[in-house]
Design an enzyme around this catalytic site. Structure first.
Site, mmCIF file in Angstrom:
data_model
loop_
_atom_site.group_PDB
_atom_site.id
_atom_site.type_symbol
_atom_site.label_atom_id
_atom_site.label_comp_id
_atom_site.label_asym_id
_atom_site.label_seq_id
_atom_site.Cartn_x
_atom_site.Cartn_y
_atom_site.Cartn_z
ATOM 1 N N ASP A 40 -28.384 -10.841 -5.866
ATOM 2 C CA ASP A 40 -29.397 -10.076 -5.145
ATOM 3 C C ASP A 40 -28.818 -9.550 -3.831
ATOM 4 O O ASP A 40 -27.885 -10.148 -3.270
ATOM 5 C CB ASP A 40 -30.611 -10.950 -4.846
ATOM 6 C CG ASP A 40 -31.410 -11.295 -6.094
ATOM 7 O OD1 ASP A 40 -31.338 -10.525 -7.069
ATOM 8 O OD2 ASP A 40 -32.095 -12.327 -6.083
ATOM 9 N N TYR A 68 -24.222 -22.607 -5.812
ATOM 10 C CA TYR A 68 -24.833 -21.879 -4.699
ATOM 11 C C TYR A 68 -25.103 -22.819 -3.524
ATOM 12 O O TYR A 68 -25.380 -24.004 -3.716
ATOM 13 C CB TYR A 68 -26.182 -21.294 -5.116
ATOM 14 C CG TYR A 68 -26.138 -20.278 -6.220
ATOM 15 C CD1 TYR A 68 -26.043 -18.921 -5.936
ATOM 16 C CD2 TYR A 68 -26.217 -20.670 -7.553
ATOM 17 C CE1 TYR A 68 -26.031 -17.978 -6.954
ATOM 18 C CE2 TYR A 68 -26.190 -19.737 -8.574
ATOM 19 C CZ TYR A 68 -26.095 -18.392 -8.277
ATOM 20 O OH TYR A 68 -26.072 -17.471 -9.287
ATOM 21 N N ASP A 82 -38.442 -14.720 -2.277
ATOM 22 C CA ASP A 82 -37.367 -14.817 -1.285
ATOM 23 C C ASP A 82 -37.783 -14.082 -0.014
ATOM 24 O O ASP A 82 -38.874 -13.510 0.065
ATOM 25 C CB ASP A 82 -36.027 -14.312 -1.835
ATOM 26 C CG ASP A 82 -36.025 -12.830 -2.186
ATOM 27 O OD1 ASP A 82 -36.923 -12.088 -1.727
ATOM 28 O OD2 ASP A 82 -35.120 -12.397 -2.925
ATOM 29 N N ARG A 174 -34.221 -18.575 -6.451
ATOM 30 C CA ARG A 174 -35.496 -18.321 -5.761
ATOM 31 C C ARG A 174 -36.678 -18.883 -6.549
ATOM 32 O O ARG A 174 -37.708 -19.236 -5.974
ATOM 33 C CB ARG A 174 -35.703 -16.842 -5.435
ATOM 34 C CG ARG A 174 -35.316 -15.862 -6.408
ATOM 35 C CD ARG A 174 -35.242 -14.453 -5.823
ATOM 36 N NE ARG A 174 -34.711 -13.562 -6.841
ATOM 37 C CZ ARG A 174 -35.416 -12.600 -7.425
ATOM 38 N NH1 ARG A 174 -36.653 -12.371 -7.048
ATOM 39 N NH2 ARG A 174 -34.872 -11.850 -8.336
#
Length: 286
Positions: A40, A68, A82, A174
């Site tokens: 993203d 992550y 998010d 998310r």
């Protein structure tokens, strides 16, 4: 012309994955550029770029596990799950304990069913979900199985949680933030995300866009395959067969993908084993 291989980019914030591909086409001097696994715009970190023949590896590399570093904010929900979305609700988080957070995270670890965010690239009746959602439509997406191997908390400071997450392909971080907040009854969303690893490729290999503009470092396709998949070396006769798209006998290396290399060390193909034979998924010579 740039050699076939992978370029490991440290994607900057606010860039789409497509933005990076466009920039790398100019830097590498070729139109044959693609990426494995979308990030993203808000996210930073490892984005695997394929150049020339290596673009044919990308679909297989996209299926590998990822790591992550995430920051989750409890008490606020958004329409995108998010920080880029619009706030939809706020809640008091004063009663949320660290123990409750850890129990909520434990429930989101392992093999789970996850509903993707409405603002996602998943297709619904042939159209991307995010297009429908941004047009004001309520999008219903089916839950999908994903695996969260590790969900390790680095810190909990008030409503903010920092964690490192190792997960399977297709996992939305998310959505984990959203679901953790929902399980605690206070909502939540993702405020920061950095991808530190895709398969065997991590930040130690990644270069910024500026660094690549000065020196476009390409991991040769053979090295890329050896790092990501089991390797099989074949003799000259087998090399001729696989180079023409034929099948080899299985070598017992697992389903695959498996990298097949000729007597001179050249990458010939990716194969998958089915029963007693190994069929080509992609052939890189001829």
């Amino acid at each position: 012309m740039t050699e076939s291989g992978l370029i490991i980019v440290d994607k900057p914030a606010e860039w789409t994955s497509h933005d990076v591909v466009g920039k790398m086409r100019r830097i590498a001097g070729t139109r044959r550029v693609g990426h494995a696994g979308t990030l993203d715009p808000m996210a930073t970190g490892v984005l695997v770029i394929g150049v020339e023949k290596a673009t044919r590896l990308l679909g297989h590399l996209a299926l590998t596990e990822k790591v992550y570093e995430a920051t989750i904010r409890l008490g606020v929900t958004t329409n995108t799950d998010d920080a880029e979305g619009e706030v939809t609700a706020t809640f008091d988080t004063g009663s949320v304990t660290s123990e409750a957070v850890r129990k909520g995270i434990e429930a989101l670890t392992g093999r789970i069913m996850q509903v993707p965010p409405q603002v996602s690239a998943i297709k619904v009746n042939g159209e991307r979900a995010y297009k429908r959602a941004r047009a004001g439509e309520e999008v219903e997406l089916a839950a999908r199985p994903v695996t969260v191997h590790d969900f390790d908390v680095a810190s909990i400071e008030g409503p903010e949680i920092k964690a490192t997450i190792r997960c399977s392909s297709g996992t939305y971080i998310r959505a984990l933030a959203r679901d953790l907040g929902a399980s605690l009854g206070v909502g939540g969303h993702l405020t920061a995300l950095r991808r530190t690893r895709v398969g065997p490729y991590d930040l130690s290999l990644a270069k910024t866009i500026d660094e690549l503009a000065a020196d476009c470092v390409v991991l040769p396709i053979g090295e890329a395959v050896s790092a990501a998949f089991p390797r099989r070396d074949v003799d000259a006769d087998e090399a001729r067969v696989i180079s023409h798209g034929g099948r080899l006998s299985a070598a017992g290396l697992g389903e695959g993908p498996i990298g097949v290399f000729g007597p001179d060390g050249e990458l010939l193909a990716l194969v998958e084993e089915q029963g007693r034979s190994a069929r080509p998924l992609a052939v890189f010579v001829g």
